[in-house]
Design an enzyme around this catalytic site. Structure first.
Site, PDB file in Angstrom:
ATOM      1  N   ASP A  74       0.207  -5.948  -2.199  1.00  0.00           N
ATOM      2  CA  ASP A  74      -0.585  -4.876  -1.616  1.00  0.00           C
ATOM      3  C   ASP A  74      -0.030  -3.519  -2.060  1.00  0.00           C
ATOM      4  O   ASP A  74       1.114  -3.173  -1.718  1.00  0.00           O
ATOM      5  CB  ASP A  74      -0.549  -4.992  -0.085  1.00  0.00           C
ATOM      6  CG  ASP A  74      -1.616  -4.169   0.606  1.00  0.00           C
ATOM      7  OD1 ASP A  74      -2.223  -3.314  -0.053  1.00  0.00           O
ATOM      8  OD2 ASP A  74      -1.843  -4.383   1.800  1.00  0.00           O
ATOM      9  N   ASP A  75      -0.811  -2.768  -2.821  1.00  0.00           N
ATOM     10  CA  ASP A  75      -0.412  -1.431  -3.288  1.00  0.00           C
ATOM     11  C   ASP A  75       0.718  -1.466  -4.320  1.00  0.00           C
ATOM     12  O   ASP A  75       1.440  -0.477  -4.479  1.00  0.00           O
ATOM     13  CB  ASP A  75       0.045  -0.542  -2.128  1.00  0.00           C
ATOM     14  CG  ASP A  75      -1.096  -0.011  -1.282  1.00  0.00           C
ATOM     15  OD1 ASP A  75      -2.239  -0.435  -1.498  1.00  0.00           O
ATOM     16  OD2 ASP A  75      -0.836   0.817  -0.385  1.00  0.00           O
ATOM     17  N   CYS A 107      -7.829  -1.516  -0.370  1.00  0.00           N
ATOM     18  CA  CYS A 107      -7.470  -2.888   0.006  1.00  0.00           C
ATOM     19  C   CYS A 107      -8.666  -3.811   0.211  1.00  0.00           C
ATOM     20  O   CYS A 107      -8.807  -4.834  -0.465  1.00  0.00           O
ATOM     21  CB  CYS A 107      -6.633  -2.870   1.280  1.00  0.00           C
ATOM     22  SG  CYS A 107      -5.013  -2.093   1.098  1.00  0.00           S
ATOM     23  N   ASP A 343      -3.566  -5.731  -5.498  1.00  0.00           N
ATOM     24  CA  ASP A 343      -4.955  -5.398  -5.142  1.00  0.00           C
ATOM     25  C   ASP A 343      -5.352  -4.003  -5.595  1.00  0.00           C
ATOM     26  O   ASP A 343      -6.536  -3.697  -5.720  1.00  0.00           O
ATOM     27  CB  ASP A 343      -5.188  -5.566  -3.641  1.00  0.00           C
ATOM     28  CG  ASP A 343      -4.361  -4.605  -2.786  1.00  0.00           C
ATOM     29  OD1 ASP A 343      -3.427  -3.969  -3.309  1.00  0.00           O
ATOM     30  OD2 ASP A 343      -4.644  -4.505  -1.572  1.00  0.00           O
TER      31      ASP A 343
END
Length: 522
Positions: A74-75, A107, A343
């Protein structure tokens, strides 16, 4: 220990006469079809047959589908890979897509696209929360039925999902039933809601709500690593191919590293690219022109944020190493694909932007994606454009299954085989709807004034072209300006502008095969 695990798995396999052999040379490694000789050797290893004269050769085992493990972070931006030796090892062992782009660097929109192979304008998930996005919008528009999970399950796979699902998902949601809801397509389910702090969260564990506290062993990334290893150990001897997605919350804020990494890298600074704290932004769109130069205190915060992000990904790095080590210990590494990616990207100081995403700049839309596994040559790099629309077709393609109905992307399997399709896309679509502010949105900083407004963009090999809903434009000639610092939209020749605008219009109105055709004309 490794020898004992291999022996155990061999006994499990040999004890199931109906299960195909899972070890031995591969005729076509990407297709994972065992040769008759290899199958006979594998079966002889179970029966004690040494191949002496007078004995009938064992029959050929049926082709076995590969296992697939998908690690989605994530990120996680490209500049963190330098601090992740296990990802670098994956690059050495497999194929890296150097130009992998997210259709929206946010996201929930990105994950909806990853699950279905459809652009955000077709998933209808445009933000993290209703009315324009979030889990409920994804579910109401058939996203769960159209995702790769049900297709893999129907294709004979034992499937598991662990970690972050969709923004707005709550692990105690019962969907009208008596137990916490498990979406279709998943044999095993271990999903969190608000797992961003890495502590004090709940998991829906196969329809049972389990609470975790604030002890060191409750650190979420490590919990996911433990559950991943347990799943691999159990699934390896099941006689069925398995698919597992592990979706970490790391390194998304609020930036909580595991205790053992909390004090590491004390002197690390955020990378200073040429666009860092950009000197002159007068050529930029209005939303960006308002940003003042970054002061010493802000830059110090940026450096600390980068350190914390590096600390967080150490646990992801450990998890990857543990999973790949487990595959080797069980003797199934050569029949298992491992996919690593993110993502969306993340800017941190570039173009005077302190911390965030959602822009059309490469910092936000270009992410690392690496594939290892049977038939994938080591150290290979693919320069052609890939997008998150391609992930569902690719994961199903690795399993020998057709692409999802209505997918806007294409399978990347030919690239993993070392081939380049002659009609591959030459452009990538980026689309973004500025979200309304929500205190519950973990990315709420990007809905405030000074964040990018609604836009659509086209990224080609040598240019980035952006059309904002308010009429403003951006154009960067990436051949001479790879850091996207000189917006020349006002000087763009009209034929070139019209061509890019028409291509962009074709993309934002495409669906399925129409998206494939639009990409070819880039």
């Amino acid at each position: 220990m490794i020898k004992e695990r291999r022996t155990l798995i061999r006994k499990r396999r040999c004890g199931r006469s109906a299960a195909p052999a899972r070890t031995g040379p591969l005729r076509r490694r990407l297709a994972l079809a065992l040769t008759a000789a290899a199958a006979a050797a594998a079966l002889a290893g179970c029966s004690g047959d040494t191949g002496k004269a007078g004995r009938s050769p064992a029959p050929a085992a049926p082709a076995r589908k590969p296992n697939i493990i998908f690690v989605l972070t994530d990120d996680l931006s490209w500049n963190l890979v330098a601090h992740m030796p296990q990802v670098q090892k994956m690059q050495q062992d497999g194929t890296t897509f150097d130009n992998f782009f997210m259709a929206d660097s946010l996201c929930c929109t990105s994950r909806a696209t990853i699950f279905t192979g459809r652009y955000p304008h077709n998933t209808r998930v445009r933000t993290n929360f209703p009315p324009l996005g979030g889990y409920k919008v994804f579910e109401q528009n058939g996203g769960e039925q159209n995702s790769f999970g049900p297709a893999l399950q129907k294709g004979g796979y034992h499937t598991a999902f662990l970690g972050k699902y969709m923004n707005g998902y709550e692990p105690n949601d019962r969907q009208g039933g008596t137990k916490p809801y498990v979406p279709p397509g998943w044999n095993e389910w271990y999903a969190a809601g608000n797992g961003y702090p890495e502590y004090d969260y709940n998991l829906n564990e196969n329809g049972r709500l389990v609470s975790y506290g604030h002890k060191p062993e409750d650190y979420l990334t490590d919990v996911l690593a433990n559950k991943s290893a347990d799943f691999v150990q159990r699934a390896a001897g099941s006689g069925k191919p398995f698919f597992m997605e592990i979706a970490t919350f790391a390194p998304h804020g609020p930036l909580v590293p595991a205790p053992k990494y909390a004090g590491k890298f004390p002197h690390l600074r955020a990378p200073r690219s040429p666009s860092f704290n950009e000197k002159d932004v007068r050529d930029k769109p209005t939303w960006l022109r308002k940003h003042p130069k970054l002061g010493k205190r802000v830059i110090a915060n940026i450096d600390n944020t980068f350190r914390m992000r590096v600390r967080m990904v150490q646990s992801v790095n450990d998890m990857i190493g543990r999973i790949r080590g487990e595959l080797t210990a069980l003797g199934i590494d050569r029949e298992t694909y491992v996919v690593f990616g993110s993502d969306n990207g993340f800017h941190l100081g570039e173009h005077r932007l302190a911390a965030g995403k959602m822009t059309a700049f490469d910092t936000d839309i270009r992410v690392p994606f690496v594939f290892t596994g049977p038939g994938i040559g080591p150290g290979r790099h693919v320069p052609q454009f890939a997008q998150n629309t391609d992930l569902a077709p690719t994961l199903l393609g690795l399993a020998g299954l057709p692409a999802p109905a209505g997918a806007d992307g294409r399978s990347l399997v030919p690239f993993l085989q070392g081939r380049v399709p002659p009609d591959w896309r030459q452009a990538a679509l980026i689309e973004h709807v500025k979200p309304a502010f929500s205190a519950q949105d973990p990315d709420r900083q990007d809905s405030l004034p000074g964040a990018p407004t609604t836009y659509n963009a086209i990224r080609t090999q040598n240019a980035l072209y952006v059309e904002y809903a308010d009429g403003e434009r951006e154009y960067y000639d990436l051949t001479r300006d790879p850091n996207e610092m000189d917006n020349t939209a006002g000087r763009l020749p009209e034929p070139r502008r019209r061509y890019l605008s028409d291509l962009l219009h074709a993309y934002v109105n495409c669906a399925g095969q129409g998206c494939v055709n639009a990409g070819r004309s880039g």
